[in-house]
Design a protein around this motif. Sequence first.
Motif, PDB file in Angstrom:
ATOM      1  N   VAL A 339      43.501  38.518  41.805  1.00 26.03           N
ATOM      2  CA  VAL A 339      43.126  37.621  42.898  1.00 26.03           C
ATOM      3  C   VAL A 339      41.954  36.731  42.494  1.00 26.03           C
ATOM      4  CG1 VAL A 339      42.444  37.538  45.332  1.00 26.03           C
ATOM      5  CG2 VAL A 339      43.952  39.356  44.515  1.00 26.03           C
ATOM      6  N   GLY A 340      41.150  37.202  41.538  1.00 25.88           N
ATOM      7  CA  GLY A 340      39.980  36.441  41.109  1.00 25.88           C
ATOM      8  C   GLY A 340      38.740  36.706  41.931  1.00 25.88           C
ATOM      9  N   GLN A 341      38.873  37.531  42.986  1.00 21.19           N
ATOM     10  CA  GLN A 341      37.747  37.811  43.880  1.00 21.19           C
ATOM     11  C   GLN A 341      37.935  39.197  44.489  1.00 21.19           C
ATOM     12  OE1 GLN A 341      34.815  36.069  44.900  1.00 21.19           O
ATOM     13  NE2 GLN A 341      34.495  38.103  45.779  1.00 21.19           N
ATOM     14  N   ASN A 342      36.902  40.006  44.414  1.00 20.18           N
ATOM     15  CA  ASN A 342      36.911  41.293  45.115  1.00 20.18           C
ATOM     16  C   ASN A 342      36.764  41.015  46.606  1.00 20.18           C
ATOM     17  OD1 ASN A 342      36.941  44.035  45.488  1.00 20.18           O
ATOM     18  ND2 ASN A 342      35.122  44.458  44.248  1.00 20.18           N
ATOM     19  N   ALA A 730      31.032  40.285  37.872  1.00 22.01           N
ATOM     20  CA  ALA A 730      31.077  40.753  39.257  1.00 22.01           C
ATOM     21  C   ALA A 730      31.346  39.586  40.204  1.00 22.01           C
ATOM     22  CB  ALA A 730      29.764  41.427  39.631  1.00 22.01           C
ATOM     23  N   THR A 731      32.153  39.833  41.224  1.00 18.67           N
ATOM     24  CA  THR A 731      32.361  38.841  42.289  1.00 18.67           C
ATOM     25  C   THR A 731      31.829  39.337  43.628  1.00 18.67           C
ATOM     26  OG1 THR A 731      34.587  39.661  42.783  1.00 18.67           O
ATOM     27  CG2 THR A 731      34.397  37.909  41.132  1.00 18.67           C
ATOM     28  N   THR A 732      31.370  40.582  43.653  1.00 16.21           N
ATOM     29  CA  THR A 732      30.606  41.146  44.757  1.00 16.21           C
ATOM     30  C   THR A 732      29.541  42.044  44.133  1.00 16.21           C
ATOM     31  OG1 THR A 732      32.324  42.852  44.949  1.00 16.21           O
ATOM     32  CG2 THR A 732      32.361  41.087  46.584  1.00 16.21           C
ATOM     33  N   VAL A 733      28.515  42.389  44.899  1.00 17.03           N
ATOM     34  CA  VAL A 733      27.408  43.192  44.361  1.00 17.03           C
ATOM     35  C   VAL A 733      27.855  44.645  44.192  1.00 17.03           C
ATOM     36  CG1 VAL A 733      25.059  44.007  44.809  1.00 17.03           C
ATOM     37  CG2 VAL A 733      25.705  41.669  45.393  1.00 17.03           C
ATOM     38  N   TRP A 734      27.405  45.229  43.077  1.00 17.91           N
ATOM     39  CA  TRP A 734      27.767  46.611  42.780  1.00 17.91           C
ATOM     40  C   TRP A 734      26.921  47.600  43.576  1.00 17.91           C
ATOM     41  CZ3 TRP A 734      27.112  45.983  36.757  1.00 17.91           C
ATOM     42  CH2 TRP A 734      28.121  45.124  36.276  1.00 17.91           C
TER      43      TRP A 734
END
Length: 889
Positions: A339-342, A730-734
């Motif tokens: 998708v390219g994005q979490n 990363a596409t969202t914070v871990w």
Amino acid sequence: MREQSTGWKRFTHGTGCLIMLAASACWAAELPAPAALRVEDLENPLGVDVAQPRFSWVIPLQGRDQRQAAYQILVSRSPDVTQGDVWDSGRVNSDQSVGVRYSGKPLESGTRYYWKVRYWDREGRASPYSKIAYFETGLMNPSDWTAKWIAGGNQLRKEFRLEAAPVRARAYVAGLGYYELRINGRKVGDHVLDPGWTTFEKRVLYSTYDVTDYLRAGDNAVGLMLGQGWYGKREALLQIQIELPGGRTVRIVSDESWKATQGPILSDSVWDGEVYDARKETPGWDRPGYDDRSWQPAQVVRGPGGRLSAQLMPPIKVIDTLVPRKLSNPRPGVWVFDVGQNLTGWVQLRVKGPAGTVVRIRHAELVYEDGTLNVENLRQARASDTYILRGDPDGEVYEPRFTYHGFRYVELSGYPGTPSLDTIRIRLVHTAVRPTGGFACSNQLLNDIHRIVVWGTRTNLHSIPTDCPQRNERMGWLGDAHLAAETAIANFDMAAFYRNFLRNIRDVQSEDGAVTDTVPHRYGRRPADPAWGSAYPLLVWYHWLHYGDRSIIEEHYDGVRAWAEFLHSKAQDGILEYSYYGDWVPIEPTPGNLVSTFYYYWSTDLVARFAELLGRTTDAQHYRKRAEFIREAFHKRFWDPVRGVYGPGNQASLVFALYLGLAPKEVQGRVFGRLTQNIVYENNTHLTTGILATKYLLPLLTERGRGDLAYELAAQDTYPSWGYMVRRGATTVWELWQEKTGPSMNSHNHPMFGSVDAWFYQALAGLRPDPNQPGYRHIIVEPQIVRDLQWASGSIETPYGPASCSWRQSPREITLEVVVPANCRATVHLPKFPYMRDVTVHESGRPVWEAGTYRPGVPGVQAAKEDQRAVIVEISSGKYEFVLRDGAM
């Protein structure tokens, strides 16, 4: 000549009066009407069950020094609101435009009320009335409900006949765990995963729908599809109130007359996904005339037992539909979409094949090097949807109803044929909070950090603020909730969302004042870790600070005081020893009792503040005295005078000692020096803090004049840092500073470290609310203009309208553009670099500060002064462009 002169004077005097009167009328006509009308923080809400709802509006005056001097609200049952037959506030001499309490006739259940408002500006001119808005009451009293809770299957239906098409019809529905309401073959509304998650034995949320256009004269059918959701079983309560021509009313309620069956959804689970067998579909079941003789009578059940409350917050919706970016075939028969994005949501599948074909859809945040899904960090969550085809030659479209997933990658197996990128679409799903903020700057890495924080924040809003969306958790951990709150508020309209969540916290509170680690309570402990449970007073504080509505304190004062008293009952000599988590997932650990005592102090201090705001003088003095006792105990217990540190001397311990001023003033300079030394020399300008201290570290550095060091930490791109996450894709914070992909606690979408984004808005864009005039009535504009940044810009939508600050710099000049909404004012700090001498400040080309002196005369600019770090200008509402120049130019 004298008569001509006299006549001329009379002529000009009369004409002047006419001109002045005409101009006055023109000016009055030019005043814009109030905008953004809201009731209970929502636009035109249905189902309000508050006896005295709160009204708010925005004064869209664009000029300088604009403010409301008075207002008038009219509330009527008539759509044209020609008069306030329900409530006419009359002219109220007040600048209040947020949270004005209804004070009219008692509101009746199930009734639509129309309202409008006007204001008078500071010169006494009346504005036009606003466009007419409305709110509609729900079922205000328990006796208004005559429906019964029913169960018996995941599909429920009833047919009924109407003598005529309805004039008005409303459906009030609570389907647990989740529901989909259908009338005459159509889905009602656009909510999904409804209702919001609550402590069901204490409270159940119901939604109100206008179903007038769904019903017709003659035969009608209503149906409910039910999923387990967080309730763990399927039960429903539905009441449809219908008004026919001539005033006759009909009420359709859920009861034993309904029919029930098991439909095509064979199983559904929030964590595990949905299994759907399209061969078991019952076409026409939600339309009149369907043969339901094989269905069973619905069972009347006790229900969850909780109070029925209107869902007065934005619902969960399908926010967007996305196209996957890549498709690979890592194994025979296995297809993986990137998708390219979490994100959160589900897959919409397009498929054609023989009946009985089983297509499996799996979801994951990660893939292995060979391209196959890595589901190790999902733990026990299967995160898989299964679709069994019915064999439609025209093709089939499927998407689940009663589950959601957190994922970036989608695996398709069992697909008949070869899929393409058009085979699936990604449905982005979360609570439909309205975006209200924006941030950008000249450092692309910070823009990328902002992007991944915003994505992580929005996709963890699912009626409650969740910790993560992918594994067998998705809980409302209170630590995560208060750490992410200011970031969420900067980017989205969270007023109604957090008001609902605070009510959820109050619902889990026990008689001794304790709350739980998670709300609703599913994981974690009772009582909560002090740092987690302190989310209760902290969320009240953040709501008050950013929205300025006193009612939030009034509603929760007793609850937060009870929490502070609970902590006090567990403390010994001012120290709170118990702790479960402390400064969670740090690089260097911090003693739990130091962290707990910090939050014990803060909770106590906030109760004192709230008591002062409510005029409870005795309480305020009591809790202020207790807070001082805790402060002294903290210093006595944790201070090491030899080393000049608190606790072990790590970053977090020093942050906790300094952030709230627990360290006495005489040692603060020494402690702050140790903190900066630890950051710069001992850790090569990297942080070692966990989720708690990280929230406070950058603001602390900034407040004490080291915004440059805070910026260096924020802009790091090596481990541990936010930039490291970005550099690693990363596409969202871990969840962790470390990049981990194995079978452990390593979510790749966790908002708890996203507190840095609030610092972007408050420090780099420089937009902060003043605690003494909350809700941005007074805005502190103090951007950190660090040398590495060439420009930065931020905007927020305050309760009074948009506010923004943007700046750019050259070697000896700084330009700052500020927008302050009507009814507000601001203190603007124009920072000076150390090498600047004899600075000047101009606003739109007019001097404000020259030769060390304030130059009055610029409209809207009220005062100016200079200190070692900045020229400080006081301004009223309006748009301004300030230019600060080095006098040595």
